[in-house]
Design a protein around this motif. Sequence first.
Motif, mmCIF file in Angstrom:
data_model
loop_
_atom_site.group_PDB
_atom_site.id
_atom_site.type_symbol
_atom_site.label_atom_id
_atom_site.label_comp_id
_atom_site.label_asym_id
_atom_site.label_seq_id
_atom_site.Cartn_x
_atom_site.Cartn_y
_atom_site.Cartn_z
ATOM 1 N N LYS A 13 18.400 -1.826 -11.807
ATOM 2 C CA LYS A 13 18.093 -0.633 -12.608
ATOM 3 C C LYS A 13 16.858 0.081 -12.048
ATOM 4 N N TYR A 14 15.837 -0.709 -11.657
ATOM 5 C CA TYR A 14 14.608 -0.144 -11.093
ATOM 6 C C TYR A 14 14.910 0.589 -9.785
ATOM 7 N N VAL A 15 15.722 -0.023 -8.917
ATOM 8 C CA VAL A 15 16.084 0.600 -7.634
ATOM 9 C C VAL A 15 16.837 1.914 -7.872
ATOM 10 N N GLU A 16 17.645 1.923 -8.926
ATOM 11 C CA GLU A 16 18.370 3.148 -9.305
ATOM 12 C C GLU A 16 17.365 4.269 -9.606
ATOM 13 N N TYR A 17 16.301 3.913 -10.322
ATOM 14 C CA TYR A 17 15.260 4.901 -10.639
ATOM 15 C C TYR A 17 14.522 5.360 -9.379
ATOM 16 N N ILE A 18 14.058 4.392 -8.565
ATOM 17 C CA ILE A 18 13.207 4.765 -7.418
ATOM 18 C C ILE A 18 13.995 5.393 -6.271
ATOM 19 N N SER A 19 15.313 5.253 -6.293
ATOM 20 C CA SER A 19 16.118 5.886 -5.236
ATOM 21 C C SER A 19 16.042 7.406 -5.345
ATOM 22 N N LYS A 20 15.531 7.875 -6.490
ATOM 23 C CA LYS A 20 15.368 9.325 -6.698
ATOM 24 C C LYS A 20 13.910 9.760 -6.475
ATOM 25 N N LEU A 21 13.056 8.814 -6.019
ATOM 26 C CA LEU A 21 11.637 9.143 -5.761
ATOM 27 C C LEU A 21 11.509 10.298 -4.783
ATOM 28 N N GLU A 22 10.551 11.177 -5.038
ATOM 29 C CA GLU A 22 10.311 12.302 -4.138
ATOM 30 C C GLU A 22 8.868 12.246 -3.625
ATOM 31 N N GLN A 23 8.623 12.886 -2.495
ATOM 32 C CA GLN A 23 7.282 12.857 -1.897
ATOM 33 C C GLN A 23 6.228 13.461 -2.827
ATOM 34 N N ALA A 72 8.759 -1.398 1.135
ATOM 35 C CA ALA A 72 9.097 -0.668 2.370
ATOM 36 C C ALA A 72 9.992 0.532 2.062
ATOM 37 N N PHE A 73 10.941 0.330 1.162
ATOM 38 C CA PHE A 73 11.857 1.412 0.753
ATOM 39 C C PHE A 73 11.069 2.546 0.094
ATOM 40 N N ILE A 74 10.117 2.189 -0.775
ATOM 41 C CA ILE A 74 9.318 3.194 -1.487
ATOM 42 C C ILE A 74 8.472 4.003 -0.499
ATOM 43 N N LEU A 75 7.847 3.325 0.471
ATOM 44 C CA LEU A 75 7.036 4.034 1.469
ATOM 45 C C LEU A 75 7.895 5.023 2.261
ATOM 46 N N GLU A 76 9.124 4.631 2.576
ATOM 47 C CA GLU A 76 10.053 5.526 3.285
ATOM 48 C C GLU A 76 10.372 6.744 2.427
ATOM 49 N N ARG A 77 10.667 6.509 1.145
ATOM 50 C CA ARG A 77 11.001 7.612 0.234
ATOM 51 C C ARG A 77 9.836 8.596 0.121
ATOM 52 N N LEU A 78 8.617 8.055 0.158
ATOM 53 C CA LEU A 78 7.424 8.903 0.013
ATOM 54 C C LEU A 78 7.013 9.572 1.325
ATOM 55 N N GLY A 79 7.654 9.161 2.423
ATOM 56 C CA GLY A 79 7.372 9.773 3.718
ATOM 57 C C GLY A 79 6.051 9.348 4.336
ATOM 58 N N ILE A 80 5.561 8.135 3.973
ATOM 59 C CA ILE A 80 4.260 7.685 4.508
ATOM 60 C C ILE A 80 4.363 6.336 5.234
ATOM 61 N N GLU A 126 5.764 12.724 -5.743
ATOM 62 C CA GLU A 126 5.283 11.695 -6.663
ATOM 63 C C GLU A 126 4.159 10.841 -6.066
ATOM 64 N N LEU A 127 3.828 11.088 -4.812
ATOM 65 C CA LEU A 127 2.666 10.448 -4.201
ATOM 66 C C LEU A 127 1.440 10.841 -5.020
ATOM 67 N N VAL A 173 -1.750 2.924 -7.310
ATOM 68 C CA VAL A 173 -2.733 3.316 -6.291
ATOM 69 C C VAL A 173 -2.148 4.405 -5.401
ATOM 70 N N ILE A 174 -0.954 4.143 -4.877
ATOM 71 C CA ILE A 174 -0.282 5.081 -3.979
ATOM 72 C C ILE A 174 0.732 5.942 -4.732
ATOM 73 N N VAL A 175 1.417 5.329 -5.669
ATOM 74 C CA VAL A 175 2.461 6.017 -6.432
ATOM 75 C C VAL A 175 2.556 5.353 -7.801
ATOM 76 N N ASP A 176 2.979 6.112 -8.781
ATOM 77 C CA ASP A 176 3.122 5.517 -10.110
ATOM 78 C C ASP A 176 4.577 5.100 -10.327
ATOM 79 N N THR A 177 4.954 3.974 -9.736
ATOM 80 C CA THR A 177 6.303 3.448 -10.013
ATOM 81 C C THR A 177 6.278 2.536 -11.223
ATOM 82 N N ALA A 178 5.060 2.298 -11.766
ATOM 83 C CA ALA A 178 4.946 1.420 -12.936
ATOM 84 C C ALA A 178 5.810 1.936 -14.084
ATOM 85 N N LYS A 179 5.918 3.275 -14.196
ATOM 86 C CA LYS A 179 6.715 3.835 -15.294
ATOM 87 C C LYS A 179 8.192 3.452 -15.143
#
Length: 215
Positions: free
Chosen positions: A81-91, A122-130, A93-94, A15-21
């Motif tokens: 492993k998932y946190v390793e992936y999402i720690s590289k999330l960029e805005q 909460a971490f993902i929302l911070e990474r996305l800047g929202i 990807e919103l 809905v907000i981001v595709d972290t499903a991948k």
Amino acid sequence: MLEHMKGAIFDLDGVIVDTAKYHFLAWRELAAQLGFEFTEQDNERLKGVSRMESLRILLEVGGLELPEEQQQKLAESKNAKYVEYISKLEQSELLPGVREYLTGLREQGVKIALGSASKNAAFILERLGIAGLFDAVVDGTKVSKAKPDPEVFLTACRELGLAPQECVVFEDAAAGVAAAKAAGTGIVGIGRPEVLGEADWVVAGVFELVQANNK
């Protein structure tokens, strides 16, 4: 429905981001370590369910039964492993339209909550800047019952100080739509009508809601 809502409750993945991948990549990697293949079709069964329930489904796919203690370790390994992936999330990807739609809701005085099974929300929302656009974040650290149980959405309504009938849930999974229905909120499905037929309204993405507002 949308013109009368006082609270908007958003699922996260899809809905907000595709972290499903990233979830899929982490689960597939875990399955490979356990000696079996985990496909994208198998992964459909994990949408909207908790981490431990997802692991149980994955083990079922692999025909494995493991003790509870080992299951906990595997779930932690997958999450690392998932946190390793999402720690590289960029805005960037919103998903399209999300920032604009959330900002518009705030300008209209609509309260906004997140309602997700993710413990990393909460971490993902911070990474996305929202993160600053949300009045409440209800995630896997605050609730124990997975969708289709309505706990996550009822908790979000309480945290917003609103009755369920004053709120609308935005969901991309059938389990989430069922949970919103059980909670008594309005429901906008994000995705395919054949999957989300129980929703009050189905759109392809949040960008369609922005387009509707701009007409």
